[in-house]
Design a protein around this motif. Structure first.
Motif, PDB file in Angstrom:
ATOM      1  N   ASP A  25     -16.984  50.080  41.541  1.00  0.00           N
ATOM      2  CA  ASP A  25     -17.151  50.867  40.414  1.00  0.00           C
ATOM      3  C   ASP A  25     -18.347  50.192  39.391  1.00  0.00           C
ATOM      4  N   CYS A  26     -18.688  49.166  39.818  1.00  0.00           N
ATOM      5  CA  CYS A  26     -19.556  48.392  38.890  1.00  0.00           C
ATOM      6  C   CYS A  26     -21.156  48.874  39.100  1.00  0.00           C
ATOM      7  N   LEU A  27     -21.510  49.459  38.349  1.00  0.00           N
ATOM      8  CA  LEU A  27     -22.817  50.257  38.712  1.00  0.00           C
ATOM      9  C   LEU A  27     -24.070  49.139  38.464  1.00  0.00           C
ATOM     10  N   GLU A  28     -23.909  48.215  37.330  1.00  0.00           N
ATOM     11  CA  GLU A  28     -24.662  47.078  37.449  1.00  0.00           C
ATOM     12  C   GLU A  28     -25.056  45.953  38.435  1.00  0.00           C
ATOM     13  N   CYS A  29     -23.794  45.885  39.413  1.00  0.00           N
ATOM     14  CA  CYS A  29     -23.527  44.766  40.321  1.00  0.00           C
ATOM     15  C   CYS A  29     -24.614  45.111  41.375  1.00  0.00           C
ATOM     16  N   THR A  30     -24.892  44.022  42.033  1.00  0.00           N
ATOM     17  CA  THR A  30     -26.084  44.280  43.317  1.00  0.00           C
ATOM     18  C   THR A  30     -25.287  44.976  44.484  1.00  0.00           C
ATOM     19  N   GLU A  31     -26.002  45.160  45.434  1.00  0.00           N
ATOM     20  CA  GLU A  31     -25.281  46.034  46.643  1.00  0.00           C
ATOM     21  C   GLU A  31     -24.210  44.947  47.298  1.00  0.00           C
ATOM     22  N   GLU A  32     -24.635  43.650  47.299  1.00  0.00           N
ATOM     23  CA  GLU A  32     -23.743  42.780  47.957  1.00  0.00           C
ATOM     24  C   GLU A  32     -22.224  42.741  47.165  1.00  0.00           C
ATOM     25  N   GLN A  33     -22.456  42.600  45.864  1.00  0.00           N
ATOM     26  CA  GLN A  33     -21.197  42.469  45.088  1.00  0.00           C
ATOM     27  C   GLN A  33     -20.608  43.940  45.056  1.00  0.00           C
ATOM     28  N   ARG A  34     -21.011  45.054  44.952  1.00  0.00           N
ATOM     29  CA  ARG A  34     -20.441  46.340  45.250  1.00  0.00           C
ATOM     30  C   ARG A  34     -19.792  46.395  46.625  1.00  0.00           C
ATOM     31  N   ALA A  35     -20.095  45.722  47.593  1.00  0.00           N
ATOM     32  CA  ALA A  35     -19.729  45.914  48.942  1.00  0.00           C
ATOM     33  C   ALA A  35     -18.327  44.927  49.088  1.00  0.00           C
ATOM     34  N   GLY A  36     -18.316  44.081  48.143  1.00  0.00           N
ATOM     35  CA  GLY A  36     -16.848  43.488  48.271  1.00  0.00           C
ATOM     36  C   GLY A  36     -15.372  44.046  47.776  1.00  0.00           C
ATOM     37  N   THR A  37     -14.614  43.595  47.836  1.00  0.00           N
ATOM     38  CA  THR A  37     -13.508  44.085  47.529  1.00  0.00           C
ATOM     39  C   THR A  37     -12.545  43.456  46.378  1.00  0.00           C
ATOM     40  N   GLY A  38     -11.817  43.891  45.768  1.00  0.00           N
ATOM     41  CA  GLY A  38     -11.207  43.422  44.524  1.00  0.00           C
ATOM     42  C   GLY A  38     -11.809  43.739  43.318  1.00  0.00           C
ATOM     43  N   LYS A  39     -11.681  42.949  42.301  1.00  0.00           N
ATOM     44  CA  LYS A  39     -12.375  43.287  40.905  1.00  0.00           C
ATOM     45  C   LYS A  39     -13.219  42.073  40.463  1.00  0.00           C
ATOM     46  N   ILE A  40     -13.980  42.419  39.527  1.00  0.00           N
ATOM     47  CA  ILE A  40     -14.950  41.719  38.960  1.00  0.00           C
ATOM     48  C   ILE A  40     -14.854  41.594  37.226  1.00  0.00           C
TER      49      ILE A  40
END
Length: 408
Positions: free
Chosen positions: A348-363
Motif C-alpha cells: 500500500d506504500c505508494l511512495e515506495c520503490t517497486e522492490e519495496q512494494r513487492a515485499g511482504t509485511g509492513k513498513i
C-alpha cells in the motif's frame, strides 16, 4: 531519572541514632535537598516519598529522616519539642554536608515546614527554602491535643491520640511551642522562600500561608495547591508540588551538568518505577519524561518512543532548512514541520520503490509537512523538499543502521 534509595543513620540532638533515606538520582546530582516531615509523621509518609522521588527524577537528591522518637529513629518522643526538631534538622544537614554534600534546598511539610524556616539561618549553604502546608505559629500544633492540653499542663504530661496513635506529650513541649517566635525567624531569612498551601487545608488554614508570606522578605513566592489536602495524599498533588519546587529552585542552583563529558551523542533512559512504562530521558543537561498513552497501558506523562522519533525528524528538518536559508541568504519565514507516523503494508506504500512494494509485511511511513510563514513559491518549495531530504535524521531513517547492545 530513576532514584536509587539508600539507608543512612546519624546522631540527633540527644545522641540517639536517627534513621534516614537518601533518594539519589541515577546520574549526575544537581543539588542536595533536606526534607522535614509533618508532626508525628515519618520520612516514609506519602508526601515525603512522592516529593523526594519526583525531585530525584529531576536530578535533585533528597535526604529525608525521622525526627527523634518517630518512625525508625531511636530516642524518646516525649522528651522532644519543636526546638529539638530544629536541632535534629541541623544535625541532619551537618551529616549530609560531611558525607554527601551540603543541602542547598530545605523542604518542610506542616510542622516540618516551620522547622526548616527556623533552621535555615543556621545553615549557611542553604540557597532556597520551600514549605508545604506550614503553620505560621508553632503553637498552632497545640490544637491537636484538644482537651488534653489542660491535663498536660496540670499534670506535667498526658497521653494524646494523634491520627489514631497514642503519644505522650509533656508540659515542656507546650511551653517550647508557645515561646518560639517563628515570625522573627522568618524575618531573618536571607534566602528565597516558596510557600505551597492548599486553600481547603483543614489542618493548617490558608491564613497561615498569608502570615508567613507577610513576615518573609523578598524574594518570596506563594503557590496555591488547589484541591489538595493537608497530607498531599493524591499522587498528582504530590507530583505537582515536587515539580513546582524543582522548577522554582532551578533559578537558585548552579547550572546542571551534562551527563557525559565525552564527545558523543549520549542519551540515558531509565525507568522511574512510577507507572508501567514511564521513563526519564536525560540528554546532556536536559531531562524529560517519556511514556505510552493510557490506551496501551501507559500513564501518558510524556511523548511515546515513536513520538520522539517523529520529533527528531521534524526538529532536524527545521534546523537543516534554516541552515540552508542562512547559507543562501534567503528571507525565509518561520518554519514548522508536522510529522505523521504509521506502519502500513508494503503493497500500500505508494511512495515506495517497486522492490519495496513487492515485499511482504509492513513498513514505517513518515509523512512530513513543511510550512513556512509567509508562504513560498513553487520553485522554492521544491528546493525545500530536496534540502529536507538531506537532513541527517532523514538519512538515518532511510539508511540501514547498526545497533550494538550489551548488558552490564
Amino acid at each position: 531519572m530513576t532514584a536509587v534509595t539508600q539507608r543512612a543513620e546519624f546522631s540527633g540532638h540527644s545522641g540517639a541514632r536517627l534513621a534516614a533515606r537518601l533518594d539519589i538520582p541515577d546520574g549526575a546530582v544537581r543539588a542536595w535537598a533536606l526534607f522535614a516531615h509533618c508532626f508525628t509523621c515519618s520520612k516514609d509518609s506519602l508526601a515525603a516519598r512522592r516529593i523526594s522521588a519526583e525531585l530525584a527524577r529531576a536530578g535533585i537528591a533528597v535526604m529525608r529522616f525521622d525526627f527523634t522518637g518517630l518512625g525508625s529513629s531511636e530516642g524518646d518522643f516525649a522528651s522532644t519539642n519543636f526546638s529539638s526538631n530544629v536541632e535534629d534538622l541541623v544535625a541532619a544537614a551537618e551529616w549530609l554536608a560531611e558525607h554527601r554534600g551540603a543541602p542547598e534546598i530545605l523542604i518542610g511539610h506542616s510542622l516540618g515546614g516551620a522547622a526548616v524556616l527556623a533552621a535555615a539561618s543556621a545553615l549557611p549553604g542553604v540557597k532556597a527554602v520551600a514549605t508545604i502546608g506550614a503553620p505560621a505559629d508553632v503553637s498552632h500544633v497545640l490544637h491537636n491535643f484538644g482537651h488534653q492540653a489542660e491535663a498536660i499542663e496540670r499534670h506535667g504530661e498526658a497521653e494524646v491520640s494523634l491520627a489514631g496513635r497514642p503519644f505522650t506529650i509533656r508540659r515542656q513541649f507546650i511551653e517550647d511551642a508557645r515561646s518560639t517566635d517563628l515570625a522573627a525567624r522568618i524575618a531573618e531569612l536571607r534566602v528565597p522562600l516558596l510557600i505551597l498551601h492548599a486553600p481547603l487545608d483543614e489542618a493548617v488554614g490558608i491564613d497561615n500561608a498569608a502570615q508567613i508570606f507577610a513576615a518573609a522578605r523578598h524574594p518570596k513566592s506563594f503557590v496555591s495547591l488547589d484541591g489538595a489536602d493537608h497530607l498531599l495524599t493524591s499522587p498528582a498533588d504530590a507530583a505537582f508540588a515536587a515539580g513546582l519546587i524543582g522548577a522554582w529552585a532551578t533559578r537558585y542552583l548552579a547550572p546542571d551538568e551534562a551527563q557525559d563529558a565525552k564527545p558523543v551523542e549520549d542519551v540515558r533512559v531509565a525507568e522511574t518505577g512510577q507507572g508501567r512504562f514511564q521513563v526519564v530521558v536525560q540528554a546532556g543537561i536536559h531531562r524529560f519524561m517519556a511514556d505510552e498513552p493510557e490506551a496501551v497501558g501507559g500513564s501518558d506523562t510524556g511523548p511515546s518512543p515513536y513520538d520522539l522519533m517523529a520529533a527528531a525528524l521534524g526538529a532536524c528538518t527545521a534546523m537543516t532548512l534554516r541552515m540552508y536559508a542562512g547559507a543562501k541568504k534567503l528571507e525565509l519565514g518561520l518554519i514548522s514541520v508536522e510529522v505523521r507516523h504509521a506502519r502500513i503494508h508494503m503493497a500500500d506504500c505508494l511512495e515506495c520503490t517497486e522492490e519495496q512494494r513487492a515485499g511482504t509485511g509492513k513498513i514505517d511511513r513518515f509523512e512530513r509537512i513543511i510550512s513556512v510563514d509567509g508562504g513560498t513559491d513553487p520553485e522554492l518549495a521544491r528546493k525545500l523538499v530536496e534540502i529536507a531530504g538531506k537532513c541527517p535524521v532523514h538519512r538515518t531513517l532511510e539508511a540501514r543502521s547498526t545497533i550494538v547492545t550489551r548488558v552490564q
